[in-house]
Write an enzyme that holds these catalytic residues in place. Sequence first.
Site, short mmCIF file in Angstrom:
data_model
loop_
_atom_site.label_atom_id
_atom_site.label_comp_id
_atom_site.label_asym_id
_atom_site.label_seq_id
_atom_site.Cartn_x
_atom_site.Cartn_y
_atom_site.Cartn_z
N TYR A 52 -1.53 -0.71 10.49
CA TYR A 52 -1.64 -0.97 9.05
C TYR A 52 -0.38 -0.48 8.32
CZ TYR A 52 -3.77 -0.87 4.34
OH TYR A 52 -4.06 -1.07 2.99
N TYR A 93 -11.40 11.33 0.30
CA TYR A 93 -10.48 11.12 -0.83
C TYR A 93 -10.96 11.83 -2.09
CZ TYR A 93 -7.69 7.82 1.90
OH TYR A 93 -6.88 7.25 2.84
N LYS A 116 2.30 -2.93 6.45
CA LYS A 116 2.48 -2.80 5.00
C LYS A 116 3.93 -2.47 4.67
CE LYS A 116 -1.64 -3.63 3.29
NZ LYS A 116 -1.88 -4.78 2.41
N SER A 128 0.85 -1.20 0.00
CA SER A 128 0.00 0.00 0.00
C SER A 128 0.88 1.25 0.00
CB SER A 128 -0.87 0.01 1.26
OG SER A 128 -1.53 1.25 1.39
N1 LIG Z 1 -8.48 -0.06 -1.54
C1 LIG Z 1 -7.37 0.64 -1.44
O1 LIG Z 1 -7.36 1.88 -1.61
C2 LIG Z 1 -6.07 -0.04 -1.14
C3 LIG Z 1 -4.90 0.75 -1.22
C4 LIG Z 1 -3.68 0.16 -0.95
C5 LIG Z 1 -3.61 -1.16 -0.64
N2 LIG Z 1 -4.74 -1.93 -0.56
C6 LIG Z 1 -4.59 -3.32 -0.21
O2 LIG Z 1 -5.14 -4.13 -1.23
C7 LIG Z 1 -5.67 -5.34 -0.68
C8 LIG Z 1 -7.12 -5.49 -1.08
O3 LIG Z 1 -7.84 -4.35 -0.64
P1 LIG Z 1 -9.34 -4.04 -1.08
O4 LIG Z 1 -9.47 -2.57 -1.10
O5 LIG Z 1 -9.69 -4.84 -2.27
O6 LIG Z 1 -10.09 -4.61 0.21
P2 LIG Z 1 -11.63 -5.06 0.41
O7 LIG Z 1 -12.47 -4.53 -0.67
O8 LIG Z 1 -11.94 -4.73 1.82
O9 LIG Z 1 -11.54 -6.65 0.25
C9 LIG Z 1 -10.76 -7.38 1.16
C10 LIG Z 1 -10.65 -8.82 0.69
O10 LIG Z 1 -9.78 -9.50 1.62
C11 LIG Z 1 -10.48 -10.60 2.18
N3 LIG Z 1 -10.03 -10.82 3.55
C12 LIG Z 1 -10.06 -9.96 4.60
N4 LIG Z 1 -9.54 -10.53 5.69
C13 LIG Z 1 -9.18 -11.79 5.32
C14 LIG Z 1 -8.59 -12.88 5.99
N5 LIG Z 1 -8.26 -12.82 7.28
N6 LIG Z 1 -8.37 -14.02 5.30
C15 LIG Z 1 -8.70 -14.12 3.99
N7 LIG Z 1 -9.26 -13.12 3.29
C16 LIG Z 1 -9.49 -11.97 3.96
C17 LIG Z 1 -11.95 -10.25 2.07
O11 LIG Z 1 -12.72 -11.45 2.11
P3 LIG Z 1 -14.31 -11.43 2.51
O12 LIG Z 1 -15.02 -10.83 1.33
O13 LIG Z 1 -14.62 -12.86 2.72
O14 LIG Z 1 -14.42 -10.58 3.75
C18 LIG Z 1 -11.97 -9.55 0.72
O15 LIG Z 1 -11.97 -10.50 -0.33
C19 LIG Z 1 -5.46 -5.23 0.83
O16 LIG Z 1 -4.28 -5.89 1.18
C20 LIG Z 1 -5.31 -3.73 1.05
O17 LIG Z 1 -4.56 -3.45 2.20
C21 LIG Z 1 -5.98 -1.37 -0.80
#
Ligand SMILES: NC(=O)c1ccc[n+]([C@@H]2O[C@H](COP(=O)([O-])OP(=O)(O)OC[C@H]3O[C@@H](n4cnc5c(N)ncnc54)[C@H](OP(=O)(O)O)[C@@H]3O)[C@@H](O)[C@H]2O)c1
Length: 282
Positions: free
Chosen positions: A186, A231, A190, A173
């Site tokens: 977090y 944002y 990261k 991230s």
């Molecule tokens: N969105 C952003 O702006 C952003 C920016 C930088 C980095 N990221 C990183 O990108 C990744 C995905 O983010 P996102 O925005 O797509 O998140 P999201 O929409 O909240 O989706 C999270 C996903 O992770 C799964 N998950 C959560 N806890 C888990 C666990 N303990 N074991 C297995 N699966 C788990 C969830 O499964 P369920 O559906 O079953 O709950 C879901 O599929 C993360 O690592 C996040 O830190 C996101």
Amino acid sequence: MKYHLSRITCIKRTCLPKFDLVSPSFQKPAALVTGASRGIGQAIALRLAKEGYAVAVNYVRSRERAEEMVAEIESGGGTAVAIQADVGNASDRRRLMDEMLAKFGKIDVLVNNAGITSPGRRDILDATEEGWDTVFDTNLKGPFFLAQAAAREMLRLVGEKTTRRGTIINISSISALAVSVNRADYCIAKSALQMMTWLYAERLAPHNIHVFEVCPGIIASDMTEPVKQKYDELIAGGLTPIRRWGQPEDVATAVAALVRGEVPFSTGERIHVDGGFHIRRL
Ligand SMILES: NC(=O)c1ccc[n+]([C@@H]2O[C@H](COP(=O)([O-])OP(=O)(O)OC[C@H]3O[C@@H](n4cnc5c(N)ncnc54)[C@H](OP(=O)(O)O)[C@@H]3O)[C@@H](O)[C@H]2O)c1
């Protein structure tokens, strides 16, 4: 076990990965994407399926969404399986890998994507040990030990000449390099993914297993929905040189390029997918 030249290349020659030796029992290369039921992981899993991978769609709670994903992939002629597992839990991780290998016989790609934000987004002075443990288990310990398990399996496959290369991608991230004092756990977890990426990259490079960190910026997903207005305003005000929200597909596009081996003389690299957010400006 004997292996033979794959016939998968005749399916979609242009976009299939460069594997020429695969198990006769299962001919597609296989990818595990954690947290693939929603958001960024979903986009990555769909993209890898389109590129010819058999995909394990991991989720922790969203069974229905994961099963819909599998149905969507299969209806497009792809191969997928939904596997429930909490990546922060050791026995779940073992079961996840076992189920993946039982289904596909191999793992060529691991995308450590599953992640959670800091529970309650508390100020650093109010941060709790419970929050720390949950975030670290999910965002760092899980990816570390899944990478270890996947690497062991990939080493076996490369050694047996079942496959020529492996790829491990850690989704970190911009919080690895920009402080948010209400999400200290977090940010710290990261930022540790960079060192983890370097460690595995160094250890696995002689075996043709490449390891990358993909660093998304502000991406539209359930994770950022609660802070959308904040944002919206920051982006409109010029926070990022490219003035738009990132989309999960932006991250999937970068992951697909890495998995295809399009940067073959690189490993341990951090790829920013953040609209230029990381550029320091005067
Ligand atoms: N969105 C952003 O702006 C952003 C920016 C930088 C980095 N990221 C990183 O990108 C990744 C995905 O983010 P996102 O925005 O797509 O998140 P999201 O929409 O909240 O989706 C999270 C996903 O992770 C799964 N998950 C959560 N806890 C888990 C666990 N303990 N074991 C297995 N699966 C788990 C969830 O499964 P369920 O559906 O079953 O709950 C879901 O599929 C993360 O690592 C996040 O830190 C996101």
